[in-house]
Motif scaffolding. Sequence first.
Motif, PDB file in Angstrom:
ATOM      1  N   ASN A  25     -26.879 -42.348 -22.390  1.00 52.05           N
ATOM      2  CA  ASN A  25     -28.306 -42.301 -22.080  1.00 52.05           C
ATOM      3  C   ASN A  25     -29.053 -43.579 -22.436  1.00 52.05           C
ATOM      4  O   ASN A  25     -30.223 -43.691 -22.137  1.00 52.05           O
ATOM      5  CB  ASN A  25     -28.969 -41.121 -22.807  1.00 52.05           C
ATOM      6  CG  ASN A  25     -28.447 -39.800 -22.287  1.00 52.05           C
ATOM      7  OD1 ASN A  25     -28.235 -39.649 -21.092  1.00 52.05           O
ATOM      8  ND2 ASN A  25     -28.238 -38.857 -23.178  1.00 52.05           N
ATOM      9  N   ASP A  26     -28.392 -44.544 -23.090  1.00 48.36           N
ATOM     10  CA  ASP A  26     -29.128 -45.742 -23.463  1.00 48.36           C
ATOM     11  C   ASP A  26     -29.327 -46.654 -22.251  1.00 48.36           C
ATOM     12  O   ASP A  26     -28.883 -46.367 -21.146  1.00 48.36           O
ATOM     13  CB  ASP A  26     -28.476 -46.475 -24.636  1.00 48.36           C
ATOM     14  CG  ASP A  26     -27.032 -46.886 -24.389  1.00 48.36           C
ATOM     15  OD1 ASP A  26     -26.535 -46.671 -23.276  1.00 48.36           O
ATOM     16  OD2 ASP A  26     -26.416 -47.441 -25.309  1.00 48.36           O
ATOM     17  N   ALA A  27     -30.014 -47.749 -22.453  1.00 46.44           N
ATOM     18  CA  ALA A  27     -30.468 -48.620 -21.359  1.00 46.44           C
ATOM     19  C   ALA A  27     -29.329 -49.206 -20.530  1.00 46.44           C
ATOM     20  O   ALA A  27     -29.539 -49.586 -19.385  1.00 46.44           O
ATOM     21  CB  ALA A  27     -31.332 -49.747 -21.921  1.00 46.44           C
ATOM     22  N   ARG A  28     -28.141 -49.286 -21.078  1.00 51.25           N
ATOM     23  CA  ARG A  28     -27.050 -49.894 -20.316  1.00 51.25           C
ATOM     24  C   ARG A  28     -26.533 -48.985 -19.199  1.00 51.25           C
ATOM     25  O   ARG A  28     -25.836 -49.438 -18.299  1.00 51.25           O
ATOM     26  CB  ARG A  28     -25.924 -50.316 -21.245  1.00 51.25           C
ATOM     27  CG  ARG A  28     -25.054 -49.174 -21.746  1.00 51.25           C
ATOM     28  CD  ARG A  28     -23.995 -49.589 -22.719  1.00 51.25           C
ATOM     29  NE  ARG A  28     -22.913 -50.281 -22.071  1.00 51.25           N
ATOM     30  CZ  ARG A  28     -21.918 -50.865 -22.710  1.00 51.25           C
ATOM     31  NH1 ARG A  28     -21.895 -50.852 -24.030  1.00 51.25           N
ATOM     32  NH2 ARG A  28     -20.968 -51.479 -22.054  1.00 51.25           N
ATOM     33  N   TRP A  29     -26.855 -47.697 -19.251  1.00 52.05           N
ATOM     34  CA  TRP A  29     -26.358 -46.747 -18.263  1.00 52.05           C
ATOM     35  C   TRP A  29     -27.455 -46.416 -17.261  1.00 52.05           C
ATOM     36  O   TRP A  29     -28.498 -45.905 -17.612  1.00 52.05           O
ATOM     37  CB  TRP A  29     -25.874 -45.464 -18.943  1.00 52.05           C
ATOM     38  CG  TRP A  29     -24.712 -45.742 -19.825  1.00 52.05           C
ATOM     39  CD1 TRP A  29     -24.737 -45.942 -21.174  1.00 52.05           C
ATOM     40  CD2 TRP A  29     -23.368 -45.916 -19.415  1.00 52.05           C
ATOM     41  NE1 TRP A  29     -23.482 -46.214 -21.626  1.00 52.05           N
ATOM     42  CE2 TRP A  29     -22.608 -46.200 -20.573  1.00 52.05           C
ATOM     43  CE3 TRP A  29     -22.710 -45.852 -18.194  1.00 52.05           C
ATOM     44  CZ2 TRP A  29     -21.240 -46.430 -20.523  1.00 52.05           C
ATOM     45  CZ3 TRP A  29     -21.345 -46.073 -18.155  1.00 52.05           C
ATOM     46  CH2 TRP A  29     -20.630 -46.350 -19.305  1.00 52.05           C
ATOM     47  N   GLN A  30     -27.205 -46.702 -15.994  1.00 48.38           N
ATOM     48  CA  GLN A  30     -28.198 -46.438 -14.958  1.00 48.38           C
ATOM     49  C   GLN A  30     -27.704 -45.339 -14.025  1.00 48.38           C
ATOM     50  O   GLN A  30     -26.611 -45.423 -13.477  1.00 48.38           O
ATOM     51  CB  GLN A  30     -28.498 -47.690 -14.144  1.00 48.38           C
ATOM     52  CG  GLN A  30     -29.528 -47.417 -13.071  1.00 48.38           C
ATOM     53  CD  GLN A  30     -30.022 -48.678 -12.425  1.00 48.38           C
ATOM     54  OE1 GLN A  30     -30.289 -49.662 -13.089  1.00 48.38           O
ATOM     55  NE2 GLN A  30     -30.144 -48.650 -11.102  1.00 48.38           N
ATOM     56  N   SER A  36     -25.015 -30.634  -8.026  1.00 48.52           N
ATOM     57  CA  SER A  36     -24.984 -29.459  -8.903  1.00 48.52           C
ATOM     58  C   SER A  36     -23.801 -29.472  -9.865  1.00 48.52           C
ATOM     59  O   SER A  36     -23.795 -28.729 -10.845  1.00 48.52           O
ATOM     60  CB  SER A  36     -24.952 -28.180  -8.067  1.00 48.52           C
ATOM     61  OG  SER A  36     -23.787 -28.160  -7.259  1.00 48.52           O
ATOM     62  N   ASP A  37     -22.811 -30.318  -9.629  1.00 53.16           N
ATOM     63  CA  ASP A  37     -21.613 -30.344 -10.473  1.00 53.16           C
ATOM     64  C   ASP A  37     -21.553 -31.504 -11.465  1.00 53.16           C
ATOM     65  O   ASP A  37     -20.931 -31.384 -12.513  1.00 53.16           O
ATOM     66  CB  ASP A  37     -20.359 -30.410  -9.598  1.00 53.16           C
ATOM     67  CG  ASP A  37     -20.223 -29.179  -8.717  1.00 53.16           C
ATOM     68  OD1 ASP A  37     -20.521 -28.069  -9.201  1.00 53.16           O
ATOM     69  OD2 ASP A  37     -19.836 -29.340  -7.553  1.00 53.16           O
ATOM     70  N   TYR A  38     -22.163 -32.627 -11.122  1.00 52.11           N
ATOM     71  CA  TYR A  38     -22.050 -33.788 -11.997  1.00 52.11           C
ATOM     72  C   TYR A  38     -23.157 -34.803 -11.731  1.00 52.11           C
ATOM     73  O   TYR A  38     -23.819 -34.767 -10.706  1.00 52.11           O
ATOM     74  CB  TYR A  38     -20.679 -34.461 -11.867  1.00 52.11           C
ATOM     75  CG  TYR A  38     -20.314 -34.875 -10.462  1.00 52.11           C
ATOM     76  CD1 TYR A  38     -20.727 -36.100  -9.938  1.00 52.11           C
ATOM     77  CD2 TYR A  38     -19.553 -34.051  -9.649  1.00 52.11           C
ATOM     78  CE1 TYR A  38     -20.387 -36.480  -8.647  1.00 52.11           C
ATOM     79  CE2 TYR A  38     -19.215 -34.420  -8.358  1.00 52.11           C
ATOM     80  CZ  TYR A  38     -19.641 -35.640  -7.867  1.00 52.11           C
ATOM     81  OH  TYR A  38     -19.320 -36.008  -6.591  1.00 52.11           O
ATOM     82  N   THR A  39     -23.282 -35.725 -12.681  1.00 55.49           N
ATOM     83  CA  THR A  39     -24.202 -36.863 -12.576  1.00 55.49           C
ATOM     84  C   THR A  39     -23.390 -38.123 -12.794  1.00 55.49           C
ATOM     85  O   THR A  39     -22.522 -38.159 -13.667  1.00 55.49           O
ATOM     86  CB  THR A  39     -25.311 -36.769 -13.652  1.00 55.49           C
ATOM     87  OG1 THR A  39     -26.115 -35.626 -13.362  1.00 55.49           O
ATOM     88  CG2 THR A  39     -26.183 -38.005 -13.671  1.00 55.49           C
ATOM     89  N   GLY A  40     -23.676 -39.145 -12.001  1.00 56.28           N
ATOM     90  CA  GLY A  40     -22.983 -40.426 -12.138  1.00 56.28           C
ATOM     91  C   GLY A  40     -23.920 -41.492 -12.678  1.00 56.28           C
ATOM     92  O   GLY A  40     -25.078 -41.578 -12.261  1.00 56.28           O
ATOM     93  N   LYS A  41     -23.411 -42.290 -13.622  1.00 61.88           N
ATOM     94  CA  LYS A  41     -24.171 -43.402 -14.175  1.00 61.88           C
ATOM     95  C   LYS A  41     -23.262 -44.626 -14.221  1.00 61.88           C
ATOM     96  O   LYS A  41     -22.076 -44.519 -14.530  1.00 61.88           O
ATOM     97  CB  LYS A  41     -24.665 -43.093 -15.592  1.00 61.88           C
ATOM     98  CG  LYS A  41     -25.678 -41.975 -15.645  1.00 61.88           C
ATOM     99  CD  LYS A  41     -26.162 -41.738 -17.068  1.00 61.88           C
ATOM    100  CE  LYS A  41     -27.208 -40.629 -17.117  1.00 61.88           C
ATOM    101  NZ  LYS A  41     -27.719 -40.447 -18.483  1.00 61.88           N
ATOM    102  N   VAL A  42     -23.828 -45.788 -13.922  1.00 63.89           N
ATOM    103  CA  VAL A  42     -23.064 -47.031 -13.913  1.00 63.89           C
ATOM    104  C   VAL A  42     -23.434 -47.852 -15.149  1.00 63.89           C
ATOM    105  O   VAL A  42     -24.585 -47.842 -15.595  1.00 63.89           O
ATOM    106  CB  VAL A  42     -23.308 -47.827 -12.606  1.00 63.89           C
ATOM    107  CG1 VAL A  42     -24.727 -48.318 -12.495  1.00 63.89           C
ATOM    108  CG2 VAL A  42     -22.342 -48.971 -12.471  1.00 63.89           C
ATOM    109  N   ASP A  43     -22.445 -48.540 -15.709  1.00 64.20           N
ATOM    110  CA  ASP A  43     -22.643 -49.379 -16.893  1.00 64.20           C
ATOM    111  C   ASP A  43     -23.114 -50.761 -16.465  1.00 64.20           C
ATOM    112  O   ASP A  43     -22.352 -51.530 -15.887  1.00 64.20           O
ATOM    113  CB  ASP A  43     -21.331 -49.472 -17.674  1.00 64.20           C
ATOM    114  CG  ASP A  43     -21.454 -50.283 -18.951  1.00 64.20           C
ATOM    115  OD1 ASP A  43     -22.571 -50.729 -19.292  1.00 64.20           O
ATOM    116  OD2 ASP A  43     -20.419 -50.478 -19.621  1.00 64.20           O
ATOM    117  N   LEU A  44     -24.360 -51.073 -16.743  1.00 63.71           N
ATOM    118  CA  LEU A  44     -24.936 -52.360 -16.346  1.00 63.71           C
ATOM    119  C   LEU A  44     -24.280 -53.539 -17.076  1.00 63.71           C
ATOM    120  O   LEU A  44     -24.280 -54.657 -16.567  1.00 63.71           O
ATOM    121  CB  LEU A  44     -26.440 -52.361 -16.622  1.00 63.71           C
ATOM    122  CG  LEU A  44     -27.254 -51.295 -15.877  1.00 63.71           C
ATOM    123  CD1 LEU A  44     -28.713 -51.344 -16.314  1.00 63.71           C
ATOM    124  CD2 LEU A  44     -27.125 -51.458 -14.381  1.00 63.71           C
TER     125      LEU A  44
END
Length: 189
Positions: A25-30, A36-44
């Motif tokens: 959840n910190d700033a590096r993850w966008q 409904s099954d998942y959320t994707g975040k990319v590492d900046l």
Amino acid sequence: MKKGLVLATIFALCSTMMVSAKEFNDARWQWFYSNSDYTGKVDLNTLSYDPSTDTAKTWAVWIRTTGIQDLISYKIHFSNNSLDVFDRNTYINGSDEIKRNQNFNGQNHVAAPGMGDEALIASVKGLVGRDAKLADYRKQQAAEAQALAEEKAQLEKSQQEARIAQQKEAERKAKHERNRSIIRGIFGI
């Protein structure tokens, strides 16, 4: 008293789990995708782009509603909308402990339309400035190719001029020798 002790123990365990939980959840993850099954975040912090191969590298996390979090290393091929998958670390219930590590050794797959992988590609494309960087790279390559072609043309022109000069000199010498032969023949020398 027992209820208070049980509640205190549960509270302590929950706060310990929250402190040691694997957080994305910190700033590096966008964020780039949810369903409904998942959320994707990319590492900046791990984004990189190579215009010579038109590929990007990054890590992304898939946070599933089941409590599983998959942290995956990717190489993205923009030319054919595909991804190479390398390492996948699976965390359960947000724990810092890796429950499973898999290495897919760059196994490639094409992103399915409208799914998370396609959203990852689109997000990374924008984050690395792919279109502008690729256009600059192609412009630079074209300029270098043009300069090389002009240099080659100039070299060929110089070589042609040198051949013409050599041919004229050879013709001049041959004419001079013919004239000498004629003069010798006239004077009997």
